[in-house]
Design a protein around this motif. Structure first.
Motif, mmCIF file in Angstrom:
data_model
loop_
_atom_site.group_PDB
_atom_site.id
_atom_site.type_symbol
_atom_site.label_atom_id
_atom_site.label_comp_id
_atom_site.label_asym_id
_atom_site.label_seq_id
_atom_site.Cartn_x
_atom_site.Cartn_y
_atom_site.Cartn_z
ATOM 1 N N GLN A 101 0.825 -1.202 0.000
ATOM 2 C CA GLN A 101 0.000 0.000 0.000
ATOM 3 C C GLN A 101 0.860 1.253 0.000
ATOM 4 N N TYR A 102 1.930 1.241 0.785
ATOM 5 C CA TYR A 102 2.813 2.402 0.826
ATOM 6 C C TYR A 102 3.554 2.574 -0.501
ATOM 7 N N ALA A 103 3.982 1.482 -1.079
ATOM 8 C CA ALA A 103 4.678 1.566 -2.370
ATOM 9 C C ALA A 103 3.727 2.031 -3.469
ATOM 10 N N LEU A 104 2.512 1.480 -3.503
ATOM 11 C CA LEU A 104 1.539 1.875 -4.520
ATOM 12 C C LEU A 104 1.159 3.343 -4.375
ATOM 13 N N SER A 105 0.914 3.792 -3.150
ATOM 14 C CA SER A 105 0.526 5.195 -2.943
ATOM 15 C C SER A 105 1.648 6.143 -3.339
ATOM 16 N N GLY A 106 2.849 5.850 -2.908
ATOM 17 C CA GLY A 106 3.969 6.721 -3.226
ATOM 18 C C GLY A 106 4.261 6.782 -4.712
ATOM 19 N N LEU A 107 4.264 5.629 -5.360
ATOM 20 C CA LEU A 107 4.525 5.604 -6.801
ATOM 21 C C LEU A 107 3.398 6.256 -7.596
ATOM 22 N N GLU A 111 3.753 9.568 -9.972
ATOM 23 C CA GLU A 111 3.476 9.513 -11.401
ATOM 24 C C GLU A 111 2.312 10.420 -11.825
ATOM 25 N N PHE A 112 1.232 10.476 -11.076
ATOM 26 C CA PHE A 112 0.026 11.159 -11.527
ATOM 27 C C PHE A 112 -0.031 12.640 -11.173
ATOM 28 N N ARG A 113 0.696 13.062 -10.167
ATOM 29 C CA ARG A 113 0.635 14.464 -9.756
ATOM 30 C C ARG A 113 1.209 15.357 -10.857
ATOM 31 N N PHE A 114 0.567 16.484 -11.097
ATOM 32 C CA PHE A 114 0.958 17.484 -12.096
ATOM 33 C C PHE A 114 0.845 16.969 -13.536
ATOM 34 N N GLN A 115 0.031 15.966 -13.768
ATOM 35 C CA GLN A 115 -0.150 15.466 -15.131
ATOM 36 C C GLN A 115 -1.610 15.616 -15.537
ATOM 37 N N THR A 116 -1.840 15.757 -16.814
ATOM 38 C CA THR A 116 -3.187 15.778 -17.376
ATOM 39 C C THR A 116 -3.243 14.712 -18.456
ATOM 40 N N THR A 144 -13.567 14.774 -32.996
ATOM 41 C CA THR A 144 -13.552 13.760 -31.951
ATOM 42 C C THR A 144 -13.555 14.488 -30.614
ATOM 43 N N THR A 145 -14.476 14.138 -29.764
ATOM 44 C CA THR A 145 -14.539 14.791 -28.464
ATOM 45 C C THR A 145 -13.565 14.106 -27.524
ATOM 46 N N CYS A 146 -12.684 14.908 -26.936
ATOM 47 C CA CYS A 146 -11.685 14.382 -26.025
ATOM 48 C C CYS A 146 -11.876 15.013 -24.648
ATOM 49 N N PHE A 147 -11.543 14.282 -23.631
ATOM 50 C CA PHE A 147 -11.668 14.745 -22.265
ATOM 51 C C PHE A 147 -10.285 14.888 -21.655
ATOM 52 N N LEU A 148 -10.082 15.970 -20.929
ATOM 53 C CA LEU A 148 -8.840 16.170 -20.198
ATOM 54 C C LEU A 148 -9.092 15.859 -18.729
ATOM 55 N N ILE A 149 -8.366 14.893 -18.218
ATOM 56 C CA ILE A 149 -8.553 14.452 -16.835
ATOM 57 C C ILE A 149 -7.276 14.725 -16.071
ATOM 58 N N PRO A 150 -7.340 15.534 -15.002
ATOM 59 C CA PRO A 150 -6.130 15.783 -14.203
ATOM 60 C C PRO A 150 -5.722 14.540 -13.419
ATOM 61 N N GLY A 151 -4.436 14.352 -13.292
ATOM 62 C CA GLY A 151 -3.926 13.187 -12.567
ATOM 63 C C GLY A 151 -4.329 13.161 -11.115
ATOM 64 N N GLU A 152 -4.495 14.339 -10.513
ATOM 65 C CA GLU A 152 -4.911 14.401 -9.111
ATOM 66 C C GLU A 152 -6.292 13.778 -8.910
ATOM 67 N N LEU A 155 -5.990 10.084 -8.753
ATOM 68 C CA LEU A 155 -5.525 9.686 -7.423
ATOM 69 C C LEU A 155 -6.666 9.701 -6.414
ATOM 70 N N LEU A 156 -7.512 10.730 -6.468
ATOM 71 C CA LEU A 156 -8.624 10.817 -5.521
ATOM 72 C C LEU A 156 -9.620 9.684 -5.702
ATOM 73 N N GLN A 157 -9.865 9.281 -6.932
ATOM 74 C CA GLN A 157 -10.846 8.234 -7.186
ATOM 75 C C GLN A 157 -10.316 6.848 -6.882
ATOM 76 N N ASN A 158 -9.015 6.633 -7.044
ATOM 77 C CA ASN A 158 -8.477 5.275 -6.948
ATOM 78 C C ASN A 158 -7.682 4.995 -5.685
ATOM 79 N N LEU A 159 -7.205 6.014 -5.003
ATOM 80 C CA LEU A 159 -6.487 5.810 -3.754
ATOM 81 C C LEU A 159 -7.295 6.391 -2.615
ATOM 82 N N ASP A 160 -6.917 6.054 -1.417
ATOM 83 C CA ASP A 160 -7.683 6.471 -0.248
ATOM 84 C C ASP A 160 -7.216 7.844 0.238
#
Length: 200
Positions: A101-107, A111-116, A144-152, A155-160
């Motif tokens: 859990q600690y390794a998954l959260s940290g990695l 990876e996802f912070r500051f990315q779109t 083609t309709t594209c969606f921009l999803i922030p990495g943050e 993280l909120l949806q998939n991690l605790d």
């Protein structure tokens, strides 16, 4: 010590150099070094747990059963198999014992912070009804309709996590936790070695 330096450090660094760039993760040196750090720490923590169980039990079969149980629990409560938000409240504390859990959260934060991320689906109506959160925007590229999803948001949806503001501490708290598990288990292993009776 030879196991840690030769097998766990050199081999892990070589593995990280190959896998990090092959999978197309963030291409900045800081993220790569954090990736290497987490791989090293999860390897050290795993070895420390295995050493503790192998020195605690006289039978290698019993030690393997306990190691299997510990590693299975670690993977289950990391959020890889079970959704940590749906775990029963009286079992939720087990995620704090999970090395994975600690390794998954940290990695993940690394990876996802500051990315779109850009998603260009073929079935737009299904996506627009399923996805709605702050920072969600739609771009139109060549019909083609594209969606921009922030990495943050990923993280909120998939991690605790409860807060959308991710800082460097969200990475380093996991480094501290893995380091504490490693040092703690090596300490317990040393105590068990001191208590072990040697017959000569």
């Amino acid at each position: 010590m030879a196991d840690i330096i030769m097998m766990r450090t050199i081999g892990t660094i070589m593995l990280a150099i190959i896998t990090y760039w092959m999978t197309g993760l963030k291409s900045d040196p800081r993220s790569f070094l954090i990736y290497v750090l987490f791989l090293l720490l999860i390897g050290y923590a795993s070895v420390s747990v295995a050493l503790f169980f192998s020195i605690t039990f006289q039978s290698i079969i019993i030690a393997r059963i306990y190691m299997f149980f510990f590693y299975t629990m670690s993977v289950c409560f990391a959020g890889l198999i079970l959704n940590t938000r749906t775990i029963l409240s009286w079992l939720a504390w087990l995620k704090y014992l999970s090395m994975s859990q600690y390794a998954l959260s940290g990695l993940s934060v690394n990876e996802f912070r500051f990315q779109t991320f850009q998603l260009c689906p073929t079935n737009i109506s299904a996506i627009t009804s399923a996805v709605s959160f702050p920072g969600f925007s739609v771009t139109n590229q060549s019909s083609t309709t594209c969606f921009l999803i922030p990495g943050e948001e990923i993280l909120l949806q998939n991690l605790d996590y409860n807060d959308a503001t991710f800082t460097d501490w969200d990475v380093w708290v996991n480094v501290v936790a893995l380091s504490c598990i490693t040092v703690g288990m090596y300490g317990l292993t040393y105590i068990q070695l001191v208590r072990t009776k040697v017959y000569t």
